[in-house]
Design a protein around this motif. Structure first.
Motif, PDB file in Angstrom:
ATOM      1  N   TYR A 139      -0.347   4.503   0.616  1.00 37.30           N
ATOM      2  CA  TYR A 139      -1.691   4.974   0.282  1.00 37.30           C
ATOM      3  C   TYR A 139      -1.631   6.476  -0.002  1.00 37.30           C
ATOM      4  O   TYR A 139      -1.327   7.283   0.886  1.00 37.30           O
ATOM      5  N   ASP A 141      -3.608   9.745  -1.032  1.00 31.71           N
ATOM      6  CA  ASP A 141      -4.911  10.394  -1.182  1.00 31.71           C
ATOM      7  C   ASP A 141      -4.849  11.379  -2.340  1.00 31.71           C
ATOM      8  O   ASP A 141      -3.890  12.137  -2.489  1.00 31.71           O
ATOM      9  N   HIS A 176     -12.545  12.508  -4.211  1.00 29.78           N
ATOM     10  CA  HIS A 176     -11.491  12.144  -3.267  1.00 29.78           C
ATOM     11  C   HIS A 176     -11.306  10.626  -3.344  1.00 29.78           C
ATOM     12  O   HIS A 176     -12.224   9.863  -3.045  1.00 29.78           O
ATOM     13  N   THR A 178      -8.264   7.200  -3.070  1.00 32.20           N
ATOM     14  CA  THR A 178      -6.997   6.731  -2.507  1.00 32.20           C
ATOM     15  C   THR A 178      -6.406   5.683  -3.429  1.00 32.20           C
ATOM     16  O   THR A 178      -7.069   4.697  -3.779  1.00 32.20           O
TER      17      THR A 178
END
Length: 582
Positions: A139, A141, A176, A178
């Motif tokens: 994952y 970010d 933002h 992911t």
């Protein structure tokens, strides 16, 4: 009538020895600047020419060549052939233009009007957090900024098949998000492709490359300076990014039988009682779908190198309390006035402490011993000469030579006594001087006194002498400790305050910045009046300022601001720009 027929030769082509001559075959642009966006970075590159006294290069930038160019950097050393443009300069989804100038040792420079502009379309901006090539977690970010488009498409292949689609933030704002790389093998190369689109618009593609790198680095918290430990009950230090579970054992082959636990950055572990080097194995289950086995070596300290010192000039003390300094990789320590350590209890280990002695004037031998979970040290000795005075005072904290952070609050601790016969000459007051010019502050007649000191900020590391004074009705005594106050600091080295410059002149602004306690300066910004300048470097930083056009004499405030770990500090100099005719 006669016709005279003659012939003539065409003149030879001129020879050009200066490739920066606008009439030369290179049209005055021999640097051949290029700009490309690759792997998340916009890079400007050019050809370095030798033999032309090139001392440094400068880069100019523009978002609109019809409006003009501004200096981006002016001090790239000779031999440099590329420059990574800071993200803060770039505008996503717009074309940016760059020109390169060569500057000789005398300050002369090539004409940017003849330099070829290197233009490049900037894709939507994407920055992984953390910004590392090796990815420990599937994952990732991202901080994403677009200039155009209302949607973002991300894929791991050039065909952009099976993409993830995100709703973009407003142009210029940060989204933002992911991105999930899915299950991978260690060492796999990861390809990242991203475009923004909407309303018939599709951006150029942002392409970056990463690699799967999941191997948590196992460490031990609170290791001594020698790399040893004092206790069997240690705390393992673990980077938890990408970790789903973890297990630990003294042998690698025992990991299979250990119960997995949830990831944590700190995990308790008990060593064996053998006083030899021990290996701690850890197995970390990663979210990429594979495990990583790592180990760390831990060494019990044998207490072979220990010290114990009385901290008083010439070993003289004026109270029956002796300050001492200790060094041992230990869990406990004890002190006594007798070698048998009669009634001397073991206390938790500390680097410094205060030992009570018999309140009889004269020389007192002090015995010390340390222990840890494996062994007791040899017995150490030192001495103190107690000189009785009618009144005495001592500063217990901070210690002499302490390094203290400016802008924080510290509780100063001390003790004071009157004469041995306190009914005749009891303590009447204790006062404290913080070295700030305000003199002594009255604290009252408490024998165990304290004061909460708001440590000031200074422009640089500053030595401060703290003085404590105790009073009886007939006498007084004074003691002192010297400490150093350290803090985030920034200084403008050049120009000097009061400097006067001509209008429309390029001025180099130079300075330094230093963090407190050996930290890291995150960034430095510079403002000349209302003009925000691009500063390069942190510990030693530079900025270039083009003075404003004016027919008057105007004052300008140059402000440098340093940023570190959420803290800021500024330095200011006042200069002038004088455009008046003499």
């Amino acid at each position: 009538l006669s016709l005279l027929v003659g012939c003539q030769d065409n003149p030879p082509e001129p020879t050009f020895n200066n490739p920066f001559d606008p009439a030369s075959p290179t049209d005055g642009d021999a640097l051949d600047a290029q700009a490309e966006f690759e792997d998340g970075v916009l890079k400007v590159s050019w050809t370095h020419l030798t033999g032309y006294d090139i001392a440094k290069y400068g880069i100019e930038w523009s978002a609109d060549p019809d409006v003009g160019y501004v200096d981006l950097v002016v001090d790239l050393p000779a031999g440099t052939t590329s420059y990574d443009v800071p993200d803060s300069v770039l505008t996503p989804n717009e074309t940016q233009y760059f020109k390169v100038q060569a500057i000789n040792s005398s300050g002369g420079f090539t004409l940017s009007s003849y330099a070829k502009a290197a233009g490049v379309a900037v894709p939507p901006w994407a920055k992984p957090v953390p910004d590392d090539f090796g990815r420990a977690s599937r994952y990732m970010d991202l901080k994403i900024v677009v200039g155009r488009g209302d949607s973002i498409l991300i894929a791991d292949n050039t065909e952009m098949t099976d993409p993830d689609i995100f709703l973009a933030a407003a142009p210029g704002d940060t989204l933002h998000a992911t991105y999930d790389w899915g299950l991978r093998d260690d060492g796999d190369l990861l390809h990242f492709f991203m475009v923004s689109f909407g309303g018939g618009f599709v951006s150029v593609r942002n392409q970056q490359n990463f690699s799967v790198s999941f191997a948590p680095e196992l460490g031990v918290r609170d290791l001594s300076g020698t790399g040893t430990v004092a206790t069997r009950d240690i705390m393992l230090r673990i980077p938890t990014e990408g970790v789903l579970d973890m297990r630990f054992a003294a042998k690698k082959e025992d990991l299979d039988g250990m119960t997995p636990v949830a990831p944590d950055s700190i995990h308790p572990y008990r060593l064996d009682d053998q006083m030899t080097r021990q290996i701690v194995w850890g197995r970390f289950g990663g979210d990429f779908g594979f495990d990583s086995d790592v180990s760390v070596m831990v060494t019990p300290d044998r207490l072979g190198t220990v010290t114990f010192d009385v901290r008083s000039a010439s070993h003289i003390v004026e109270t029956p309390f002796v300050p001492v300094r200790c060094f041992a990789v230990a869990t406990q320590m004890r002190f006594s006035n007798s070698v048998e350590f009669a009634d001397a209890a073991w206390i938790p280990y500390a680097d410094s402490t205060t030992i009570p002695i018999d309140p009889t004037p004269g020389r007192h031998v002090i015995y010390a011993q340390y222990r840890n979970d494996w062994v007791d040290s040899a017995v150490l000795t030192d001495y103190a000469d107690y000189i009785h005075q009618p009144v005495s005072v001592v500063i217990l904290a901070p210690d002499e030579g302490s390094l203290l952070p400016g802008g924080t609050t510290l509780r100063i601790l001390g003790s004071a006594t009157g004469s041995a016969d306190t009914t005749a000459h009891p303590l009447t007051n204790v006062a404290l001087d913080l070295g700030d010019g305000a003199g002594f502050r009255d604290l009252g007649a408490d024998e165990n006194w304290s004061y909460d000191w708001d440590i000031p900020r200074f422009r640089h590391d500053t030595e401060v002498v703290l003085r404590a004074r105790a009073y009886t009705d007939t006498d007084s005594a004074t003691t002192s400790v010297q400490v150093t106050v350290t803090q985030l600091a920034v200084s403008i080295v050049r120009p000097l305050a009061g400097s006067v410059f001509d209008p429309e002149t390029t001025v180099d602004i130079l300075g330094t910045a230093r963090p407190d306690f050996g930290g890291v300066v995150d960034s430095v910004t510079v403002d000349a009046g209302a003009t925000h300048l691009l500063a390069t470097g942190t510990t030693n930083w530079t900025a270039s300022w083009l003075t404003p056009a004016t027919a008057d004499s105007i004052g300008v405030t140059i402000t440098a601001t340093a940023w570190a770990n959420g803290d800021t500090v500024q330095s200011v100099v006042e200069v002038a720009v004088d455009g008046q005719e003499p």
